[in-house]
Design a protein around this motif. Structure first.
Motif, mmCIF file in Angstrom:
data_model
loop_
_atom_site.group_PDB
_atom_site.id
_atom_site.type_symbol
_atom_site.label_atom_id
_atom_site.label_comp_id
_atom_site.label_asym_id
_atom_site.label_seq_id
_atom_site.Cartn_x
_atom_site.Cartn_y
_atom_site.Cartn_z
ATOM 1 N N ARG A 11 23.561 66.020 10.634
ATOM 2 C CA ARG A 11 24.161 65.147 11.639
ATOM 3 C C ARG A 11 23.272 63.926 11.832
ATOM 4 O O ARG A 11 22.070 64.029 11.955
ATOM 5 N N ASN A 13 22.498 60.096 13.893
ATOM 6 C CA ASN A 13 22.682 59.488 15.214
ATOM 7 C C ASN A 13 23.984 58.695 15.265
ATOM 8 O O ASN A 13 24.631 58.655 16.297
ATOM 9 N N ARG A 16 26.820 61.063 16.020
ATOM 10 C CA ARG A 16 26.843 61.487 17.424
ATOM 11 C C ARG A 16 27.341 60.352 18.314
ATOM 12 O O ARG A 16 28.098 60.585 19.248
ATOM 13 N N THR A 19 31.081 60.138 18.006
ATOM 14 C CA THR A 19 31.711 61.252 18.709
ATOM 15 C C THR A 19 31.712 61.022 20.216
ATOM 16 O O THR A 19 32.734 61.227 20.882
ATOM 17 N N ASP A 53 29.047 65.344 12.332
ATOM 18 C CA ASP A 53 29.142 65.959 13.655
ATOM 19 C C ASP A 53 30.456 66.740 13.711
ATOM 20 O O ASP A 53 31.360 66.419 14.473
#
Length: 81
Positions: A11, A13, A16, A19, A53
């Motif tokens: 995953r 950054n 994330r 998301t 993610d």
């Protein structure tokens, strides 16, 4: 020594952030411009899922669809009341 190659991508950054923005746009879609923010949230959720993610990205995409539908239903109810 452990095998460092795996089938899942780590995953990042960026995944994330996409998301999280997908979830934020899902909430905003309930209140303001549901088709625009709903679509943007779906795109960001899918991008987040594709970048690593996995479960949360798909949840963000689904939440954006639900937020857009709920926003349009609320707008129709308010305008026709």
């Amino acid at each position: 020594m452990a095998d460092t190659h795996s089938t899942t991508r780590p995953r990042s950054n960026a995944a994330r952030i996409c998301t999280i923005l997908g979830f934020v746009f899902a909430v905003v879609a309930v209140i303001v411009l549901p088709p625009f923010f709903g679509l943007a949230g779906v795109v960001l959720g899918v991008v987040g899922a594709m970048k690593g993610d996995k479960p949360l990205g798909w949840y963000a995409a689904a939440a954006s669809v639900a937020g857009a539908v709920l926003g349009m239903v609320l707008a129709a109810a308010i305008l026709n009341a």
